[in-house]
Design an enzyme around this catalytic site. Structure first.
Site, PDB file in Angstrom:
ATOM      1  N   GLU A 202       0.224 -26.885 -73.581  1.00 45.46           N
ATOM      2  CA  GLU A 202       0.955 -26.451 -72.392  1.00 45.46           C
ATOM      3  C   GLU A 202       1.406 -27.678 -71.630  1.00 45.46           C
ATOM      4  O   GLU A 202       0.711 -28.703 -71.646  1.00 45.46           O
ATOM      5  CB  GLU A 202      -0.010 -25.676 -71.485  1.00 45.46           C
ATOM      6  CG  GLU A 202       0.376 -24.268 -71.226  1.00 45.46           C
ATOM      7  CD  GLU A 202      -0.647 -23.545 -70.372  1.00 45.46           C
ATOM      8  OE1 GLU A 202      -0.920 -22.400 -70.707  1.00 45.46           O
ATOM      9  OE2 GLU A 202      -1.178 -24.113 -69.394  1.00 45.46           O
ATOM     10  N   ARG A 294     -11.325  -7.757 -64.892  1.00 43.00           N
ATOM     11  CA  ARG A 294     -12.602  -7.357 -64.271  1.00 43.00           C
ATOM     12  C   ARG A 294     -12.524  -7.615 -62.762  1.00 43.00           C
ATOM     13  O   ARG A 294     -11.527  -8.150 -62.281  1.00 43.00           O
ATOM     14  CB  ARG A 294     -13.731  -8.210 -64.855  1.00 43.00           C
ATOM     15  CG  ARG A 294     -13.419  -9.688 -64.694  1.00 43.00           C
ATOM     16  CD  ARG A 294     -14.550 -10.599 -65.078  1.00 43.00           C
ATOM     17  NE  ARG A 294     -14.107 -11.961 -65.275  1.00 43.00           N
ATOM     18  CZ  ARG A 294     -13.899 -12.860 -64.338  1.00 43.00           C
ATOM     19  NH1 ARG A 294     -14.061 -12.530 -63.059  1.00 43.00           N
ATOM     20  NH2 ARG A 294     -13.508 -14.081 -64.627  1.00 43.00           N
TER      21      ARG A 294
END
Ligand code: ADP
Length: 499
Positions: A202, A294
């Site tokens: 990246e 979550r």
């Protein structure tokens, strides 16, 4: 509609307690699990029922998915809330829970699986107008090919593990000459940490801010965003202070990021609570990093500014209820800051500390919230995350929230384990933090351990040593409390916090 009359919280400490409190307010029976190290923990005492699942190491207790499912079946428990960490992002566990006829309070196993891999997630969202950091689109097979891509992006680049988490398996590559070696090292690291050697490249954003968006979606395709959390103050790539809203985001960017987060959810048919993480560069461009499927550690700052209890919403969504509000019903009220109080030594590279909480006095007052799973006299065990508690404040403005947090830190009395209270105070008082002029490198750039070391006179040092010695020798909570009252000078306690 699925009925939920009982919930087992497959977690420990502050998050287990926090989830149980919301569930109980909804009239739901709460069940705890615990390891032998947590037998006397507040989350165990709070629960209506509690079951020991094994010895202290989490691999022999909190991570035993099958055992936890069996326990639910045997005791006719309707649902499982996984909290964060442990089994919370394990799609296989979520699948088995549902197959056993138990409601999993979280997203579908399929959404978790897609977002569980950083590369899988990038590929899933790219058709949904979600900006991505430039880089390789699949795991590196051909190093020479990847090298060409890195050259076209421009060095430095970041090599990351697709299965990564907690900042592991991530390396900065500064020069072309070190490319092959660093990629190989990252692969080895990824293999040993995650059992998956897939890595990708990246662009390295040199002055990044880490800003994330909280989302909530129901099972009927309705998704809303609950604004952003600013999480750039990190040590070892891990967050330590979070706030909402972010001082760096204007209304236009907020809406664009919010919409991008909703699109990420659409890309994986997401429901329940989730967090979409972005990295923001100096020019205000934002790029998708990953999605956490979550409840997040820092969720309380969002609760404070929106007035929405995220755990209750999670439970309602799992019951099959539609969201009771739309995007236009949501607004930001005031400013919230959270500090994570870790049992760590900021003067020694944030090395985790263990020991007994000889003194543990929480701050009190309007707009002050402490989420914790500890009490005075308890041992901080070596087996788990070293977070002692989260201290959260809410005030009308950012400056007032900073001032409130500094006061709350000063009121907080912790003796027995080294902790990050004074470190957080240092950050909150720093002019760059106050001005909002910071990125994820704040700690490296501005913090030096010497800033926390006190300059005491010999007499003060002797007094601190004397009282600390006496406290360590008196091991019961009772005695500690008595000893506390005999100490005449409160400022001594403040000094001892650094012991
Ligand atoms: P993990 O899942 O291991 O926590 P993330 O992808 O969420 O990994 O990144 C963790 C942190 O690493 C971010 O908060 C940020 O500080 C830094 N980071 C990640 N990607 C980049 C990037 N492309 N450029 C610069 N820093 C990055």
């Amino acid at each position: 509609m699925r009925e939920i009359k009982s919930i087992l919280v497959a977690n420990r400490g502050e998050i287990a307690l926090r989830i149980m409190k919301s569930a109980r307010e909804m009239g739901i029976k709460v069940i705890a699990i615990y390891s032998e190290a947590d037998r006397k923990s507040p989350h165990v005492r709070y629960a209506d029922e509690a079951y020991c699942v094994g010895p202290p190491p989490s691999s022999q207790s909190y991570l035993l998915g099958e055992k936890i499912i069996e326990l639910c079946k045997k005791n006719a428990i309707d649902a499982i809330h996984p909290g964060y960490g442990f089994l919370s992002e394990n799609s296989d566990f979520a699948k088995k829970v549902e197959e056993a006829g138990i409601t999993f309070i979280g997203p579908s196993a399929q959404s978790m699986e897609i977002m569980g891999s950083k590369l899988g997630a990038k590929n899933a969202v790219k058709k949904f107008q979600v900006p991505l950091v430039p880089g390789t689109e699949s795991a590196i097979e051909d190093v020479q090919e990847a090298k060409k891509i890195a050259e076209s992006i421009g060095f430095p680049v970041l090599v990351k593990a697709s299965a990564g988490g907690g900042g592991k398996g991530m390396r900065i590559i500064h020069r072309l000459e070190e490319f092959e070696e660093q990629v190989q090292l990252a692969m080895n690291e990824a293999q040993s940490a995650f059992g998956d050697k897939s890595v990708f490249i990246e662009k390295y954003v040199s002055s990044p801010k880490h800003i994330e968006i909280q989302v909530l979606g129901d099972q009927y395709g309705n998704v809303v965003y609950l604004f952003e959390r600013e999480c750039s103050i990190q040590r070892r790539h891990q967050k330590v202070i979070e706030e909402a809203p972010s001082i760096a985001i204007n209304e236009e960017t907020r809406q664009k990021m919010g919409q991008a987060a909703v699109n990420v959810c659409k890309a994986c048919n997401y429901y329940n609570a989730g967090t979409v993480e972005f990295i923001v560069d100096e020019k205000g461009n934002f790029y998708f990093l990953e999605m956490n499927t979550r409840l997040q550690v820092e969720h309380p700052v969002t609760e404070m500014i929106t007035g929405i209890d995220l755990v209750k919403e999670q439970i309602k969504i799992a019951m099959g209820l539609p969201l009771s509000f739309k995007q236009e019903d949501l607004s930001i009220r005031g400013h919230a800051i959270e500090i994570r109080v870790y049992a760590e030594d900021p003067t020694n590279n944030f090395l985790p500390d263990i020991g007994k909480l000889i003194v543990y006095h929480r701050p009190l007052g309007p707009g002050i919230r402490v989420d914790d799973g500890y009490e005075e006299g308890m041992q901080v065990p070596i087996y788990y995350d070293p977070m002692l508690c989260k201290l959260i404040v809410h005030a009308p403005t950012r400056n007032e929230a900073i001032a409130k947090m500094i006061q709350a830190i000063e009121q907080f009395e912790i003796v027995g384990v080294k902790n990050t209270l004074d470190f957080c105070k240092f950050v909150l008082k720093h002019p760059h933090f106050i001005q909002g002029n910071f990125d994820t490198h704040f700690v490296q750039k501005h913090f030096q351990p010497e800033f926390l070391q006190l300059h005491l006179t010999d007499l003060e040092k002797n007094l601190v040593a004397y009282f600390t010695q006496e406290l360590f020798e008196n091991s019961t909570t009772q005695t500690c409390k008595e000893t506390t009252t005999t100490i005449p000078n409160k400022s001594l306690w403040k000094m001892m916090r650094l012991k």
